[in-house]
Design a protein around this motif. Structure first.
Motif, PDB file in Angstrom:
ATOM      1  N   SER A  11     -24.209  45.759  92.460  1.00 20.98           N
ATOM      2  CA  SER A  11     -24.798  44.682  91.664  1.00 20.98           C
ATOM      3  C   SER A  11     -23.722  44.071  90.783  1.00 20.98           C
ATOM      4  O   SER A  11     -22.927  44.770  90.179  1.00 20.98           O
ATOM      5  N   ARG A  12     -23.733  42.748  90.741  1.00 23.73           N
ATOM      6  CA  ARG A  12     -22.815  42.086  89.818  1.00 23.73           C
ATOM      7  C   ARG A  12     -23.295  42.340  88.404  1.00 23.73           C
ATOM      8  O   ARG A  12     -24.480  42.469  88.134  1.00 23.73           O
ATOM      9  N   ARG A  13     -22.387  42.373  87.482  1.00 24.88           N
ATOM     10  CA  ARG A  13     -22.709  42.616  86.079  1.00 24.88           C
ATOM     11  C   ARG A  13     -23.682  41.555  85.561  1.00 24.88           C
ATOM     12  O   ARG A  13     -24.549  41.836  84.749  1.00 24.88           O
ATOM     13  N   GLU A  14     -23.561  40.319  86.067  1.00 29.83           N
ATOM     14  CA  GLU A  14     -24.414  39.236  85.607  1.00 29.83           C
ATOM     15  C   GLU A  14     -25.875  39.445  86.019  1.00 29.83           C
ATOM     16  O   GLU A  14     -26.761  38.836  85.462  1.00 29.83           O
ATOM     17  N   ASP A  15     -26.120  40.258  87.050  1.00 25.83           N
ATOM     18  CA  ASP A  15     -27.487  40.516  87.495  1.00 25.83           C
ATOM     19  C   ASP A  15     -28.248  41.363  86.478  1.00 25.83           C
ATOM     20  O   ASP A  15     -29.469  41.348  86.455  1.00 25.83           O
ATOM     21  N   TRP A  16     -27.536  42.125  85.688  1.00 24.87           N
ATOM     22  CA  TRP A  16     -28.149  43.017  84.705  1.00 24.87           C
ATOM     23  C   TRP A  16     -28.012  42.385  83.330  1.00 24.87           C
ATOM     24  O   TRP A  16     -26.918  42.109  82.865  1.00 24.87           O
ATOM     25  N   LEU A  17     -29.148  42.114  82.688  1.00 22.95           N
ATOM     26  CA  LEU A  17     -29.159  41.411  81.409  1.00 22.95           C
ATOM     27  C   LEU A  17     -29.638  42.323  80.294  1.00 22.95           C
ATOM     28  O   LEU A  17     -30.378  43.277  80.530  1.00 22.95           O
ATOM     29  N   SER A  18     -29.265  41.995  79.074  1.00 20.90           N
ATOM     30  CA  SER A  18     -29.804  42.706  77.926  1.00 20.90           C
ATOM     31  C   SER A  18     -31.276  42.299  77.780  1.00 20.90           C
ATOM     32  O   SER A  18     -31.715  41.282  78.335  1.00 20.90           O
ATOM     33  N   ILE A  19     -32.026  43.069  77.011  1.00 27.04           N
ATOM     34  CA  ILE A  19     -33.440  42.748  76.800  1.00 27.04           C
ATOM     35  C   ILE A  19     -33.598  41.379  76.133  1.00 27.04           C
ATOM     36  O   ILE A  19     -34.404  40.563  76.602  1.00 27.04           O
ATOM     37  N   PRO A  20     -32.828  41.047  75.078  1.00 23.03           N
ATOM     38  CA  PRO A  20     -32.952  39.699  74.497  1.00 23.03           C
ATOM     39  C   PRO A  20     -32.598  38.582  75.484  1.00 23.03           C
ATOM     40  O   PRO A  20     -33.247  37.535  75.503  1.00 23.03           O
ATOM     41  N   GLU A  21     -31.578  38.787  76.318  1.00 25.24           N
ATOM     42  CA  GLU A  21     -31.213  37.779  77.317  1.00 25.24           C
ATOM     43  C   GLU A  21     -32.351  37.568  78.316  1.00 25.24           C
ATOM     44  O   GLU A  21     -32.696  36.433  78.651  1.00 25.24           O
ATOM     45  N   ALA A  22     -32.928  38.670  78.791  1.00 22.02           N
ATOM     46  CA  ALA A  22     -34.046  38.576  79.733  1.00 22.02           C
ATOM     47  C   ALA A  22     -35.236  37.873  79.089  1.00 22.02           C
ATOM     48  O   ALA A  22     -35.904  37.052  79.733  1.00 22.02           O
TER      49      ALA A  22
END
Length: 78
Positions: free
Chosen positions: A33-44
């Motif tokens: 998985s690219r790092r950009e696929d995983w977001l912080s809770i506030p970003e999501a």
């Protein structure tokens, strides 16, 4: 920059090349998985236009996939 000539055991070099080839094969076949696929809770929450508590609730219910814990917890939206 100065170049140096280094003597290396041919057998050891061959073994190293074989190991690197195996690693390359494993990496090529892995689903990374690219790092950009995983977001912080506030970003999501910003992307989904909801409150961070809603994201946490969806993680707890299994609707969203998450990794890590605390401040390092990341959410996968796709």
């Amino acid at each position: 920059m100065t170049q140096q000539l280094i003597a290396v055991d041919a057998g050891a070099l061959s073994d190293l090349i074989d190991r690197l080839t195996k690693i390359e094969t494993l990496l090529a076949s892995a689903e990374l998985s690219r790092r950009e696929d995983w977001l912080s809770i506030p970003e999501a929450a910003r992307i989904l236009k909801c409150d961070p508590s809603t994201i946490r609730r969806k993680i707890n219910s299994g609707e969203l996939k998450a990794s890590g814990s605390g401040k390092t917890r990341r959410v996968k939206l796709s």
